[in-house]
Design a protein around this motif. Structure first.
Motif, PDB file in Angstrom:
ATOM      1  N   TYR A 141      -6.509  -6.069   0.570  1.00 15.26           N
ATOM      2  CA  TYR A 141      -5.206  -6.066   1.220  1.00 15.26           C
ATOM      3  C   TYR A 141      -5.051  -4.861   2.131  1.00 15.26           C
ATOM      4  CZ  TYR A 141      -4.023  -2.678  -2.479  1.00 15.26           C
ATOM      5  OH  TYR A 141      -4.008  -1.593  -3.322  1.00 15.26           O
ATOM      6  N   ILE A 142      -4.193  -5.055   3.137  1.00  5.34           N
ATOM      7  CA  ILE A 142      -3.690  -3.932   3.902  1.00  5.34           C
ATOM      8  C   ILE A 142      -2.266  -3.694   3.428  1.00  5.34           C
ATOM      9  CG2 ILE A 142      -5.184  -4.528   5.855  1.00  5.34           C
ATOM     10  CD1 ILE A 142      -2.686  -5.457   7.366  1.00  5.34           C
ATOM     11  N   LEU A 143      -1.784  -2.459   3.537  1.00  2.03           N
ATOM     12  CA  LEU A 143      -0.535  -2.108   2.862  1.00  2.03           C
ATOM     13  C   LEU A 143       0.510  -1.588   3.832  1.00  2.03           C
ATOM     14  CD1 LEU A 143       1.027  -1.604   0.153  1.00  2.03           C
ATOM     15  CD2 LEU A 143      -0.017   0.688   0.149  1.00  2.03           C
ATOM     16  N   TYR A 144       1.740  -2.150   3.708  1.00  2.00           N
ATOM     17  CA  TYR A 144       2.912  -1.550   4.333  1.00  2.00           C
ATOM     18  C   TYR A 144       3.787  -0.990   3.220  1.00  2.00           C
ATOM     19  CZ  TYR A 144       7.597  -0.844   5.951  1.00  2.00           C
ATOM     20  OH  TYR A 144       8.824  -0.263   6.183  1.00  2.00           O
ATOM     21  N   THR A 176       5.351  -3.226  -0.294  1.00  2.00           N
ATOM     22  CA  THR A 176       5.931  -2.729  -1.534  1.00  2.00           C
ATOM     23  C   THR A 176       7.251  -3.453  -1.788  1.00  2.00           C
ATOM     24  OG1 THR A 176       6.853  -0.905  -0.229  1.00  2.00           O
ATOM     25  CG2 THR A 176       4.852  -0.457  -1.501  1.00  2.00           C
ATOM     26  N   GLY A 177       7.630  -3.529  -3.061  1.00  2.00           N
ATOM     27  CA  GLY A 177       8.875  -4.195  -3.406  1.00  2.00           C
ATOM     28  C   GLY A 177       8.692  -5.678  -3.661  1.00  2.00           C
ATOM     29  N   TYR A 198       3.377  -9.141  -2.386  1.00  2.00           N
ATOM     30  CA  TYR A 198       4.292  -8.021  -2.643  1.00  2.00           C
ATOM     31  C   TYR A 198       3.876  -7.319  -3.928  1.00  2.00           C
ATOM     32  CZ  TYR A 198       7.029 -10.373   0.915  1.00  2.00           C
ATOM     33  OH  TYR A 198       7.421 -10.961   2.098  1.00  2.00           O
ATOM     34  N   SER A 199       4.005  -6.010  -3.924  1.00  2.00           N
ATOM     35  CA  SER A 199       3.555  -5.228  -5.079  1.00  2.00           C
ATOM     36  C   SER A 199       4.518  -5.306  -6.248  1.00  2.00           C
ATOM     37  CB  SER A 199       3.379  -3.759  -4.672  1.00  2.00           C
ATOM     38  OG  SER A 199       4.642  -3.157  -4.385  1.00  2.00           O
ATOM     39  N   GLY A 200       5.805  -5.670  -5.964  1.00  2.00           N
ATOM     40  CA  GLY A 200       6.816  -5.557  -6.997  1.00  2.00           C
ATOM     41  C   GLY A 200       7.099  -4.095  -7.283  1.00  2.00           C
ATOM     42  N   PHE A 201       7.723  -3.824  -8.403  1.00  2.00           N
ATOM     43  CA  PHE A 201       8.026  -2.432  -8.754  1.00  2.00           C
ATOM     44  C   PHE A 201       6.751  -1.702  -9.150  1.00  2.00           C
ATOM     45  CE2 PHE A 201       8.908   0.738 -12.062  1.00  2.00           C
ATOM     46  CZ  PHE A 201       9.697   1.617 -11.331  1.00  2.00           C
ATOM     47  N   VAL A 202       6.523  -0.559  -8.527  1.00  2.00           N
ATOM     48  CA  VAL A 202       5.366   0.277  -8.844  1.00  2.00           C
ATOM     49  C   VAL A 202       5.877   1.658  -9.238  1.00  2.00           C
ATOM     50  CG1 VAL A 202       3.222   1.285  -7.984  1.00  2.00           C
ATOM     51  CG2 VAL A 202       3.922  -0.977  -7.189  1.00  2.00           C
ATOM     52  N   MET A 207       1.665   4.862  -7.448  1.00  2.00           N
ATOM     53  CA  MET A 207       1.631   4.670  -5.997  1.00  2.00           C
ATOM     54  C   MET A 207       0.306   5.129  -5.368  1.00  2.00           C
ATOM     55  SD  MET A 207       4.139   2.970  -4.842  1.00  2.00           S
ATOM     56  CE  MET A 207       3.945   3.314  -3.088  1.00  2.00           C
ATOM     57  N   PRO A 208      -0.267   6.272  -5.782  1.00  2.00           N
ATOM     58  CA  PRO A 208      -1.569   6.648  -5.204  1.00  2.00           C
ATOM     59  C   PRO A 208      -2.658   5.600  -5.439  1.00  2.00           C
ATOM     60  CG  PRO A 208      -0.581   8.534  -6.297  1.00  2.00           C
ATOM     61  CD  PRO A 208       0.249   7.337  -6.662  1.00  2.00           C
ATOM     62  N   ARG A 209      -2.593   4.926  -6.577  1.00  2.00           N
ATOM     63  CA  ARG A 209      -3.578   3.872  -6.873  1.00  2.00           C
ATOM     64  C   ARG A 209      -3.364   2.659  -5.971  1.00  2.00           C
ATOM     65  NH1 ARG A 209      -3.250   2.340 -12.869  1.00  2.00           N
ATOM     66  NH2 ARG A 209      -5.215   1.282 -12.341  1.00  2.00           N
ATOM     67  N   LEU A 210      -2.112   2.358  -5.646  1.00  2.00           N
ATOM     68  CA  LEU A 210      -1.817   1.253  -4.730  1.00  2.00           C
ATOM     69  C   LEU A 210      -2.335   1.585  -3.333  1.00  2.00           C
ATOM     70  CD1 LEU A 210      -0.337  -1.495  -4.370  1.00  2.00           C
ATOM     71  CD2 LEU A 210       1.679  -0.183  -3.682  1.00  2.00           C
ATOM     72  N   TYR A 211      -2.105   2.822  -2.903  1.00  2.00           N
ATOM     73  CA  TYR A 211      -2.594   3.266  -1.594  1.00  2.00           C
ATOM     74  C   TYR A 211      -4.121   3.206  -1.523  1.00  2.00           C
ATOM     75  CZ  TYR A 211       1.692   5.258   0.528  1.00  2.00           C
ATOM     76  OH  TYR A 211       2.911   5.447   1.137  1.00  2.00           O
TER      77      TYR A 211
END
Length: 313
Positions: A141-144, A176-177, A198-202, A207-211
């Motif tokens: 994935y690419i992330l916003y 996110t969200g 969508y990531s849902g609540f993180v 957050m660093p792991r999502l990035y």
């Protein structure tokens, strides 16, 4: 704000000003001024959230993060800023801006004495520099990472992603969200509903792991006073695509892929370039490793408390 509070000098005593009025209320300057006048030995007042006090009995420092209310909010917001905030900010002892761009925009708007206006850059939380395992995910994935305000430019981001090579390569666009009806309808219209997730609540600590699990961070807002996702992405070792306007051009300069946020084609080309050109990706990551070190909360906190200390003496 916690990044500053945890790094304050041991000799500095802090007292939180308790207010019945919410800080976003039009009456908050009155409440701040009233609260300060009731406080004995107030010392120096620091407002981390842009609101100046009315008739402060002590020196006051206000942090300006951006001037979005002048660009993207209602006519009432602009009027209030012009007729109330501008006059109160002129009475402040010092103004702290989070970027050179914000400082210059603030000076142009306020006509305040430039000697009273300082730049203290935002920093990156230490956790983004740690090499955590990415969040478990079954797809690339690419992330916003950000909110959904209109100036965040999500419509053009969706259109650029839809036109890029990524949907055909099963690389999803993650936000996110949680989903919204508006974005779900837009994705369906563009034929990418199955490719947007969508990531849902993180939790903050995750957050660093999502990035770090992202192929790239895409943050092509129309306006920012700083742009924390830019430096958070860099600290995570992930290539960043961001806008060549406002503070984003300054924060990402030389270490991010800068694009015209008003051009869907430019955003699409940057996404394709970063996704398919390994040499380009590696160059961006290497440059960002050096560049991001200037955004240090310790250095920023030292400068902020130095400004406060100069007013206290």
């Amino acid at each position: 704000m916690s990044a500053y509070l945890s790094r304050r000098p041991a000799s500095l005593q802090l007292k939180q000003l308790d207010l019945a009025t919410k800080i976003g209320s039009p009456l908050s300057p009155i409440a701040l001024g009233s609260g300060l006048r009731k406080t004995r030995d107030a010392g120096v007042f620091w407002s981390p959230g842009f609101v100046p006090p009315l008739r402060s009995p002590c020196p006051s420092v206000v942090t300006i993060h951006d001037l979005t209310h002048l660009h993207f909010y209602s006519r009432w917001h602009r009027y209030y800023y012009e007729m109330v905030f501008k006059r109160l900010l002129l009475e402040c002892s010092a103004i702290v801006c989070v970027s050179e761009y914000t400082k210059q925009e603030f000076l142009d708007w306020s006509n305040i004495d430039p000697k009273k206006v300082h730049v203290v850059l935002n920093g990156v939380h230490e956790s983004f520099f740690e090499k955590y395992e990415p969040l478990s995910c079954e797809f690339k994935y690419i992330l916003y990472p950000g909110n959904r305000r209109k100036y965040k430019n999500l419509t053009r981001l969706f259109e650029a992603y839809a036109a890029s090579v990524l949907p055909k390569q099963n690389v999803k666009l993650m936000l996110t969200g949680s989903p919204s009806a508006e974005l779900t309808l837009l994705a369906r219209k563009l034929g990418i509903e199955a490719s947007v997730t969508y990531s849902g609540f993180v939790k903050d600590q995750d957050m660093p792991r999502l990035y770090s699990g992202a192929l790239m961070i895409v943050f092509v807002s129309l306006y920012e006073g700083f742009g924390l996702p830019i430096v958070e992405g860099m600290a995570s070792g992930v290539p960043v695509i961001t806008s060549n306007v406002s503070a984003m051009a300054e924060i990402g300069e030389g270490a991010a892929e800068l694009v015209d946020p008003y051009s869907v084609e430019a955003i699409r080309d940057a996404i394709d370039r970063v996704a398919t050109d390994d040499a380009r990706r590696l160059a961006l990551i290497k440059r960002s490793e050096i560049h991001v070190r200037k955004f240090d909360w310790g250095r920023s906190a030292c400068r902020l408390w130095e400004i406060v200390g100069e007013l206290e003496n």
